[in-house]
Design an enzyme around this catalytic site. Structure first.
Site, mmCIF file in Angstrom:
data_model
loop_
_atom_site.group_PDB
_atom_site.id
_atom_site.type_symbol
_atom_site.label_atom_id
_atom_site.label_comp_id
_atom_site.label_asym_id
_atom_site.label_seq_id
_atom_site.Cartn_x
_atom_site.Cartn_y
_atom_site.Cartn_z
ATOM 1 N NE ARG A 284 32.830 -41.328 47.385
ATOM 2 C CZ ARG A 284 33.614 -42.215 47.981
ATOM 3 N NH1 ARG A 284 33.354 -43.507 47.882
ATOM 4 N NH2 ARG A 284 34.647 -41.819 48.695
ATOM 5 C CB SER B 25 36.425 -36.650 46.938
ATOM 6 O OG SER B 25 37.246 -37.383 47.805
ATOM 7 C CD GLU C 184 32.128 -37.815 45.867
ATOM 8 O OE1 GLU C 184 31.149 -37.393 46.496
ATOM 9 O OE2 GLU C 184 33.230 -38.067 46.387
HETATM 10 N N1 EPU Z 1 47.206 -38.570 45.817
HETATM 11 C C1 EPU Z 1 48.173 -37.693 45.360
HETATM 12 N N2 EPU Z 1 48.017 -36.359 45.637
HETATM 13 C C2 EPU Z 1 46.974 -35.888 46.343
HETATM 14 C C3 EPU Z 1 45.996 -36.783 46.797
HETATM 15 C C4 EPU Z 1 46.126 -38.126 46.513
HETATM 16 O O1 EPU Z 1 49.129 -38.063 44.712
HETATM 17 O O2 EPU Z 1 46.916 -34.658 46.539
HETATM 18 C C5 EPU Z 1 47.336 -40.018 45.484
HETATM 19 C C6 EPU Z 1 48.355 -40.780 46.293
HETATM 20 O O3 EPU Z 1 48.942 -41.718 45.439
HETATM 21 C C7 EPU Z 1 47.518 -41.533 47.317
HETATM 22 C C8 EPU Z 1 46.257 -41.830 46.505
HETATM 23 O O4 EPU Z 1 46.112 -40.668 45.680
HETATM 24 O O5 EPU Z 1 48.138 -42.685 47.710
HETATM 25 C C9 EPU Z 1 45.006 -42.036 47.320
HETATM 26 O O6 EPU Z 1 44.775 -40.899 48.159
HETATM 27 P P1 EPU Z 1 43.788 -40.990 49.413
HETATM 28 O O7 EPU Z 1 44.091 -42.169 50.230
HETATM 29 O O8 EPU Z 1 43.794 -39.663 50.086
HETATM 30 O O9 EPU Z 1 42.380 -41.295 48.757
HETATM 31 P P2 EPU Z 1 41.638 -40.708 47.472
HETATM 32 O O10 EPU Z 1 41.584 -41.769 46.425
HETATM 33 O O11 EPU Z 1 42.201 -39.397 47.098
HETATM 34 C C10 EPU Z 1 39.297 -41.653 48.210
HETATM 35 C C11 EPU Z 1 37.903 -41.151 48.430
HETATM 36 C C12 EPU Z 1 37.810 -40.411 49.758
HETATM 37 C C13 EPU Z 1 38.182 -41.380 50.874
HETATM 38 C C14 EPU Z 1 39.597 -41.916 50.607
HETATM 39 C C15 EPU Z 1 39.972 -42.993 51.587
HETATM 40 C C16 EPU Z 1 36.934 -40.768 46.230
HETATM 41 C C17 EPU Z 1 36.455 -39.755 45.249
HETATM 42 N N3 EPU Z 1 37.503 -40.275 47.346
HETATM 43 O O12 EPU Z 1 40.146 -40.528 48.084
HETATM 44 O O13 EPU Z 1 36.458 -40.022 49.945
HETATM 45 O O14 EPU Z 1 38.125 -40.758 52.133
HETATM 46 O O15 EPU Z 1 39.666 -42.501 49.285
HETATM 47 O O16 EPU Z 1 39.251 -44.157 51.309
HETATM 48 O O17 EPU Z 1 36.786 -41.957 46.006
HETATM 49 C C18 EPU Z 1 34.881 -38.265 49.623
HETATM 50 O O18 EPU Z 1 34.273 -39.022 48.879
HETATM 51 O O19 EPU Z 1 34.478 -37.089 49.845
HETATM 52 C C19 EPU Z 1 36.137 -38.701 50.227
HETATM 53 C C20 EPU Z 1 36.886 -37.898 50.984
#
Ligand code: EPU
Length: 336
Positions: free
Chosen positions: A161, A236, A332
């Site tokens: 990012r 995010s 971010e």
């Molecule tokens: N999780 C929780 N609670 C929550 C949300 C997430 O416990 O409310 C934990 C869970 O363990 C889950 C893990 O976080 O397995 C990962 O969650 P998720 O797959 O939703 O992905 P993320 O890491 O929260 C990132 C990106 C997203 C992208 C997704 C999928 C960043 C800052 N965000 O989110 O990007 O869509 O992975 O690849 O890296 C964005 O940048 O705007 C965005 C939406």
């Protein structure tokens, strides 16, 4: 090209926050951009899809919305094409165009809000793919001189990012076109991300094509992330923090279930959504702003929130995550 005064930016930012631009214009070509720059109005702020900004007040100077369109296909080899896309093209429309034409590489990045010109700034990424994986080069106009400049992949300094355009190059350029390398055959299908595998299995798909991946990603995003047309948000709000192995060991002492993803350099990435949820913020409303009920990493405008409301909520979340886990979250979203 017309310059408008006291122009409302509310429909042009996906948080739906009320703020005005002292001066505003939309440009459809590099020449229109140069004409706008000759107005002498400063500072200049380049607006894309407005999906990664938090407006905490009115913008002075000149806001220029990049609406430069166009997609050009440049054949490269039997299985590859380069595609040069105008910076003002809506990112998801480009992805759908690629999928429809059988061009592989951006299907995992379906439904990401924003514009093509903004995509390299934060090296957008989702479901195992980042923009840098398909990026070849970009063209930009230097806002000071009006001169065109090319940037190679190395010059863009892509990180998680992050890029040159968020650091030394911040506020200095308008990205007018981006060139991607896409595959026409022998696509590199990426189903590494757990959620994606699960959704494909639920859809009964064992040999996914690029259109299946795109459809599954759209399904996952729609189920977890709020539609900005209905609930104001910027995806995010925070980055997932990258911490040292020792810091992660401390985290495990506080909660032995702390999820993590090992990084190649030995550090560890921890999902910020999990940290925020553990602090009790998920689904919580503070005034007209809130932490989204299905994904704690997303802050939302529940109707009538101000930029300051969202900023205050973000600061409270950062503080409580730090107090509980000793981990510093970083925004971010670009806070203006
Ligand atoms: N999780 C929780 N609670 C929550 C949300 C997430 O416990 O409310 C934990 C869970 O363990 C889950 C893990 O976080 O397995 C990962 O969650 P998720 O797959 O939703 O992905 P993320 O890491 O929260 C990132 C990106 C997203 C992208 C997704 C999928 C960043 C800052 N965000 O989110 O990007 O869509 O992975 O690849 O890296 C964005 O940048 O705007 C965005 C939406």
């Amino acid at each position: 090209m017309e310059i408008r005064q006291n122009f409302s930016l509310q429909p042009l930012n996906t948080f739906g926050l009320e703020a005005t631009a002292d001066n505003f214009t939309a440009i459809f070509s590099e020449n229109e951009l140069r004409t706008a720059l000759r107005s002498g109005l400063r500072p200049v702020f380049i607006l894309g899809g407005g999906s990664n900004i938090l407006l905490t007040g009115n913008l002075r100077g000149l806001v220029i919305q990049n609406k430069i369109g166009g997609i050009e296909i440049i054949p490269k080899s039997k299985n590859k094409v380069w595609v040069e896309v105008g910076g003002g093209v809506v990112w998801h429309e480009f992805v759908l165009w690629a999928v429809e034409n059988g061009f592989g590489g951006v299907e995992n990045l379906s439904l990401i809000p924003g514009s093509v010109g903004a995509a390299p700034v934060q090296n957008i990424g989702a479901y195992g793919v980042e923009l840098k994986d398909v990026f070849v080069k970009l063209s930009a106009i230097d806002l000071k001189t009006g001169k065109k400049q090319g940037f190679s992949k190395a010059e863009c300094q892509f990180g998680y990012r992050n890029s040159f355009f968020k650091n030394a190059g911040k506020g200095r350029f308008c990205i007018t076109s981006v060139t991607f390398e896409l595959t026409t055959a022998g696509h590199k299908i990426n189903t590494n991300y757990g959620d994606l595998q699960k959704t494909l299995a639920e859809n009964g798909i064992s040999n996914p094509q690029i259109s299946d991946i795109s459809r599954a990603v759209i399904q996952i995003r729609s189920s977890k992330l709020p539609d900005p047309a209905k609930i104001g948000n910027c995806g995010s709000f925070f980055k997932n923090p990258e911490i040292s192995r020792e810091e992660y060991d401390n985290l495990l002492e506080i909660n032995e279930k702390a999820p993590h993803f090992p990084l190649p350099d030995g550090r560890v990435k921890v999902p910020a959504g999990w940290l925020i949820e553990q602090c009790g913020w998920k689904g919580k409303r503070v005034g007209n702003a809130g932490c989204y009920e299905k994904q704690a990493l997303v802050l939302v405008n529940l109707g009538g929130a101000t930029g300051e409301d969202v900023k205050k909520l973000a600061a409270d979340i950062i503080q409580s995550v730090f107090e509980k886990f000793g981990v510093s979250l970083e925004a971010e979203v670009n806070i203006l």
